[in-house]
Design a protein around this motif. Sequence first.
Motif, PDB file in Angstrom:
ATOM      1  N   ASN A 159      62.959 -29.502  48.438  1.00  0.00           N
ATOM      2  CA  ASN A 159      61.627 -29.798  47.926  1.00  0.00           C
ATOM      3  C   ASN A 159      60.867 -30.782  48.818  1.00  0.00           C
ATOM      4  O   ASN A 159      59.743 -30.523  49.237  1.00  0.00           O
ATOM      5  CB  ASN A 159      61.733 -30.345  46.505  1.00  0.00           C
ATOM      6  CG  ASN A 159      62.309 -29.324  45.547  1.00  0.00           C
ATOM      7  OD1 ASN A 159      61.851 -28.188  45.476  1.00  0.00           O
ATOM      8  ND2 ASN A 159      63.344 -29.712  44.813  1.00  0.00           N
ATOM      9  N   SER A 160      61.513 -31.905  49.127  1.00  0.00           N
ATOM     10  CA  SER A 160      60.852 -32.937  49.924  1.00  0.00           C
ATOM     11  C   SER A 160      61.029 -32.723  51.417  1.00  0.00           C
ATOM     12  O   SER A 160      60.256 -33.242  52.223  1.00  0.00           O
ATOM     13  CB  SER A 160      61.404 -34.315  49.544  1.00  0.00           C
ATOM     14  OG  SER A 160      62.782 -34.416  49.929  1.00  0.00           O
ATOM     15  N   GLY A 161      62.073 -31.978  51.807  1.00  0.00           N
ATOM     16  CA  GLY A 161      62.400 -31.830  53.223  1.00  0.00           C
ATOM     17  C   GLY A 161      63.148 -33.024  53.786  1.00  0.00           C
ATOM     18  O   GLY A 161      63.408 -33.091  54.988  1.00  0.00           O
ATOM     19  N   GLU A 162      63.517 -33.971  52.939  1.00  0.00           N
ATOM     20  CA  GLU A 162      64.223 -35.168  53.391  1.00  0.00           C
ATOM     21  C   GLU A 162      65.578 -34.805  53.989  1.00  0.00           C
ATOM     22  O   GLU A 162      66.330 -34.004  53.420  1.00  0.00           O
ATOM     23  CB  GLU A 162      64.426 -36.131  52.225  1.00  0.00           C
ATOM     24  CG  GLU A 162      65.196 -37.394  52.595  1.00  0.00           C
ATOM     25  CD  GLU A 162      65.534 -38.263  51.388  1.00  0.00           C
ATOM     26  OE1 GLU A 162      66.186 -39.304  51.581  1.00  0.00           O
ATOM     27  OE2 GLU A 162      65.147 -37.882  50.268  1.00  0.00           O
ATOM     28  N   LEU A 163      65.884 -35.407  55.133  1.00  0.00           N
ATOM     29  CA  LEU A 163      67.195 -35.236  55.752  1.00  0.00           C
ATOM     30  C   LEU A 163      68.200 -36.104  55.006  1.00  0.00           C
ATOM     31  O   LEU A 163      68.070 -37.329  54.976  1.00  0.00           O
ATOM     32  CB  LEU A 163      67.146 -35.627  57.228  1.00  0.00           C
ATOM     33  CG  LEU A 163      68.464 -35.533  57.990  1.00  0.00           C
ATOM     34  CD1 LEU A 163      68.905 -34.076  58.143  1.00  0.00           C
ATOM     35  CD2 LEU A 163      68.355 -36.199  59.363  1.00  0.00           C
ATOM     36  N   LEU A 164      69.197 -35.471  54.400  1.00  0.00           N
ATOM     37  CA  LEU A 164      70.169 -36.190  53.578  1.00  0.00           C
ATOM     38  C   LEU A 164      71.428 -36.560  54.338  1.00  0.00           C
ATOM     39  O   LEU A 164      72.058 -37.576  54.054  1.00  0.00           O
ATOM     40  CB  LEU A 164      70.537 -35.335  52.358  1.00  0.00           C
ATOM     41  CG  LEU A 164      69.369 -34.928  51.465  1.00  0.00           C
ATOM     42  CD1 LEU A 164      69.849 -33.994  50.365  1.00  0.00           C
ATOM     43  CD2 LEU A 164      68.688 -36.157  50.870  1.00  0.00           C
ATOM     44  N   ASN A 165      71.811 -35.709  55.304  1.00  0.00           N
ATOM     45  CA  ASN A 165      73.034 -35.987  56.063  1.00  0.00           C
ATOM     46  C   ASN A 165      73.070 -35.091  57.291  1.00  0.00           C
ATOM     47  O   ASN A 165      72.377 -34.070  57.367  1.00  0.00           O
ATOM     48  CB  ASN A 165      74.276 -35.736  55.204  1.00  0.00           C
ATOM     49  CG  ASN A 165      75.516 -36.426  55.746  1.00  0.00           C
ATOM     50  OD1 ASN A 165      75.438 -37.185  56.718  1.00  0.00           O
ATOM     51  ND2 ASN A 165      76.657 -36.174  55.139  1.00  0.00           N
TER      52      ASN A 165
END
Length: 343
Positions: free
Chosen positions: A278-284
Amino acid sequence: MAVPLIALQSRGAGDYQIFVSNEKSGTVTVIAAPDWKVTETIPVGKRPRGIHASPDGKLVYVAVSGTPIEPPPKLDAQGNPIFQKGQDDDASTPPDKSADGIAIIDARERKFLRKIPAGSDPEQFCVSADGKRLFVSNEDVGVATVLDAATGKTITFVPVGREPEGAGMSPNGKFFYITCESAGDVFAIDADSLKVIGHLQVDPRPRSADFLPDSSRAFVPSESAGELNIIDSVRQQLVKTVALPKGSRPMTVKVAPDGKRVYVSTGRGGTVCVLDPNSGELLNTIKVGQRPWGIALSPDGKYLFSANGPSDDISVVDLAAQKEIARLKSPGSPWGICVVPDR
């Protein structure tokens, strides 16, 4: 550190098979879960790359090509290939067009059945939701070939942009994407009418496409720019472009079965990126083998597998622990990978 296979066997991985296309050896490696052992190596033809199973899991299709393998080009500062002056396609080894096609494997018997024509130099393709059609990217002629999966007969050709490569089927079965290397064209094509219903551009060398389970969003990587593009696949409009870590050369994108994560192999980056859809945030960022190209997920979404060409192996990633836990050998430069549940 990778754990012994005996430890993996106790984790309840479930019964399924992993099929791996090996570009240089002309074979497909078959690995069985939960034993995690190679059960068969199947000769399929020259340069096997794209690989997918039929929806019922009975067949595995593999794109094979007589176009010779070229070494990876040097890249400029923007990540685009540098072609040396005086070099062109005519200077390379002539392609063997008789080798082009889609090889078909009986998944249960693990046997090569036949090869059907699939246009010139097929690399990637996708399978219709009902399993009746194959949609094939033909890179050197700028079209997508539509095949009858049962007979191998060509139904039609759909003109697209220069150098079509990636192909992805929406989960609802209503449309598919063809992505084109040169100009970053992404074409959305109606699966029934075979008409183009959307066309957008991203940065160059979009290699693949995958979708949320409800088909509302698509994810397409741009290799040259090291980006992941998030697309509204209802309106066929670009929503957001996400920069991946420095050194990423994104190749294959896969969405988790529950739609909660997106995974992207980074090629020369040697990793798999994990992002929020949804946000496109890089998590890992998970370290795997050398130059991971194809990736696939286990049916239960617990494991990710990456095909690592230069290291001739498959990384097994525990997605709960977010780390590589094993390497499985697949000699011959593994390129593509698909998982087939044991039905």
